[in-house]
Design an enzyme around this catalytic site. Structure first.
Site, short mmCIF file in Angstrom:
data_model
loop_
_atom_site.label_atom_id
_atom_site.label_comp_id
_atom_site.label_asym_id
_atom_site.label_seq_id
_atom_site.Cartn_x
_atom_site.Cartn_y
_atom_site.Cartn_z
N HIS A 1 0.84 -1.29 0.02
CA HIS A 1 -0.05 0.04 -0.05
C HIS A 1 0.87 1.18 0.01
O HIS A 1 0.71 2.21 0.97
CB HIS A 1 -0.92 -0.16 1.25
CG HIS A 1 -2.06 -1.01 1.12
ND1 HIS A 1 -3.26 -0.89 1.70
CD2 HIS A 1 -1.90 -2.19 0.43
CE1 HIS A 1 -4.08 -1.92 1.63
NE2 HIS A 1 -2.97 -2.79 0.70
N HIS B 1 -1.74 -5.85 -3.49
CA HIS B 1 -2.96 -4.94 -3.88
C HIS B 1 -3.99 -5.31 -3.22
O HIS B 1 -4.56 -6.49 -3.28
CB HIS B 1 -3.09 -4.87 -5.40
CG HIS B 1 -4.15 -4.05 -5.88
ND1 HIS B 1 -4.23 -2.67 -5.93
CD2 HIS B 1 -5.32 -4.32 -6.62
CE1 HIS B 1 -5.19 -2.23 -6.32
NE2 HIS B 1 -5.70 -3.24 -6.83
N GLY C 1 -6.08 -0.23 -9.20
CA GLY C 1 -6.38 1.17 -8.95
C GLY C 1 -6.65 1.53 -7.42
O GLY C 1 -6.62 0.51 -6.49
N ASN D 1 -17.18 10.97 3.51
CA ASN D 1 -17.12 10.88 1.98
C ASN D 1 -18.19 11.55 1.25
O ASN D 1 -18.18 12.56 0.80
CB ASN D 1 -16.87 9.33 1.71
CG ASN D 1 -15.74 8.75 2.00
OD1 ASN D 1 -14.55 9.45 2.45
ND2 ASN D 1 -15.83 7.49 2.49
O1 0FX Z 1 -3.66 1.90 1.83
P1 0FX Z 1 -4.96 1.97 1.33
O2 0FX Z 1 -5.81 0.89 1.96
O3 0FX Z 1 -4.89 1.75 -0.28
C1 0FX Z 1 -4.85 2.71 -1.32
C2 0FX Z 1 -5.34 2.18 -2.70
O4 0FX Z 1 -6.79 1.63 -2.47
C3 0FX Z 1 -4.61 1.20 -3.12
O5 0FX Z 1 -4.94 0.76 -4.50
C4 0FX Z 1 -3.09 1.63 -3.28
N1 0FX Z 1 -2.19 0.54 -3.77
C5 0FX Z 1 -2.59 2.09 -2.05
C6 0FX Z 1 -1.20 2.73 -2.13
O6 0FX Z 1 -3.37 3.22 -1.46
O7 0FX Z 1 -5.50 3.43 1.28
P2 0FX Z 1 -6.20 4.26 2.68
O8 0FX Z 1 -5.32 3.52 3.78
O9 0FX Z 1 -5.75 5.62 2.48
O10 0FX Z 1 -7.71 4.05 2.87
C7 0FX Z 1 -8.15 2.66 3.14
C8 0FX Z 1 -9.61 2.82 2.85
O11 0FX Z 1 -10.25 3.91 3.60
C9 0FX Z 1 -9.90 3.17 1.23
O12 0FX Z 1 -10.01 1.81 0.60
C10 0FX Z 1 -11.36 3.72 1.42
C11 0FX Z 1 -11.43 4.24 2.93
N2 0FX Z 1 -11.09 5.88 2.74
C12 0FX Z 1 -9.83 6.58 2.76
C13 0FX Z 1 -9.84 7.63 2.77
C14 0FX Z 1 -8.48 8.51 2.65
C15 0FX Z 1 -12.36 6.51 2.58
O13 0FX Z 1 -13.30 6.08 2.51
N3 0FX Z 1 -12.10 7.93 2.41
C16 0FX Z 1 -10.80 8.40 2.65
O14 0FX Z 1 -10.77 9.71 2.29
#
Ligand code: 0FX
Length: 247
Positions: free
Chosen positions: A79, A98, A107, A226
């Protein structure tokens, strides 16, 4: 072991902690780093390495990439929010864990788009190639997706599958004994800008309850705020959905 000097770049502490506990069982040297701007600077505490590379790694810096190329034989993106430059992927084996079933979920935020488009969901371990989330697949597994899932409940299931996938495959990866498959089916690629376009609700939009429930549950991921609409005074009102199975 074919690979002994590992660099893990991660911007997700939960994933990194679990992967570190798996890698601790192997006779390998691992350096953990995060991306610029990532809040997880304390990843450093996971390693006792004396390595000269900074704990924050900026892959846009060609000198940093040259250092990585000279020092590591396997780079793992866990990630990691940065794109891996060709200078790196052409010189060192780079793999990515991923949170989606590739190529259907390439993505950004795969579970959001899987809920919206009623597609498959899962986790994939793959070699990094020039195309985003589309390199040769080392292993992938489907994760169940239910009518009552929100982005959050689906994501939590995906993350556990990713850790399981990593745990099951790391031995053959470190020994260089794994095989890859290439899946040329068209799949789907979601970008951050596609996600951002979903957030403002069009209050005049017409549709079925099912469509609206799917839309809102795809954007429900506490504690993140969101989906929203804008009041006449310009203030944002955030919307999330509570779905409960009968007990
Ligand atoms: O680390 P990660 O789970 O993954 C993301 C991408 O989905 C992934 O394809 C990519 N390889 C990676 C580098 O980044 O993302 P996260 O920890 O920023 O977010 C986790 C989940 O939280 C996300 O799937 C949806 C949710 N989320 C996150 C943010 C920042 C939201 O619903 N709203 C947000 O603003």
């Amino acid at each position: 072991m074919k690979f002994r000097n590992l660099l893990v770049i991660s911007d997700n502490l939960y994933m990194c902690q679990h992967v570190a506990s798996i890698l601790n069982e192997y006779p390998v040297h691992v350096r953990y780093a995060h991306s610029p701007g990532s809040p997880i600077g304390y990843l450093l505490s996971l390693t006792k390495s004396e390595d000269p590379i900074n704990d924050c790694i900026d892959l846009k810096d060609a000198n940093t990439v040259s250092l990585i190329v000279g020092q590591y034989d396997l780079v793992i993106s866990l990630h990691c929010k940065q794109l891996f430059p060709n200078q790196l992927i052409n010189a060192v084996k780079c793999i990515n864990l991923h949170p989606g079933f590739n190529p259907a979920n390439r993505g950004w935020y795969p579970q959001v788009f899987a809920i919206l488009h009623h597609t498959i969901l899962g986790a994939t371990l793959h070699e990094i190639s020039e195309e985003l989330d589309n390199g040769p697949i080392i292993a992938r597994e489907v994760v169940d997706l239910y009518e009552w899932d929100t982005s959050k409940t689906a994501y939590d299931r995906v993350v556990e599958k990713e850790i399981e996938l990593f745990s099951k495959n790391i031995d053959s990866i470190l020994k260089g004994e794994y095989k890859t498959v290439i899946d040329n089916s068209p799949g789907f690629l979601s970008l951050k800008k596609d996600y951002n376009k979903l957030l403002q609700l069009d209050l005049s939009k017409q549709g079925t309850f099912k469509e609206f429930i799917d839309y809102l549950r795809a954007l429900t991921h506490p504690p993140y705020q969101n989906a929203y609409f804008t009041e006449s005074n310009g203030e944002k009102i955030f919307v999330e959905l509570i779905l409960k199975k009968a007990e």
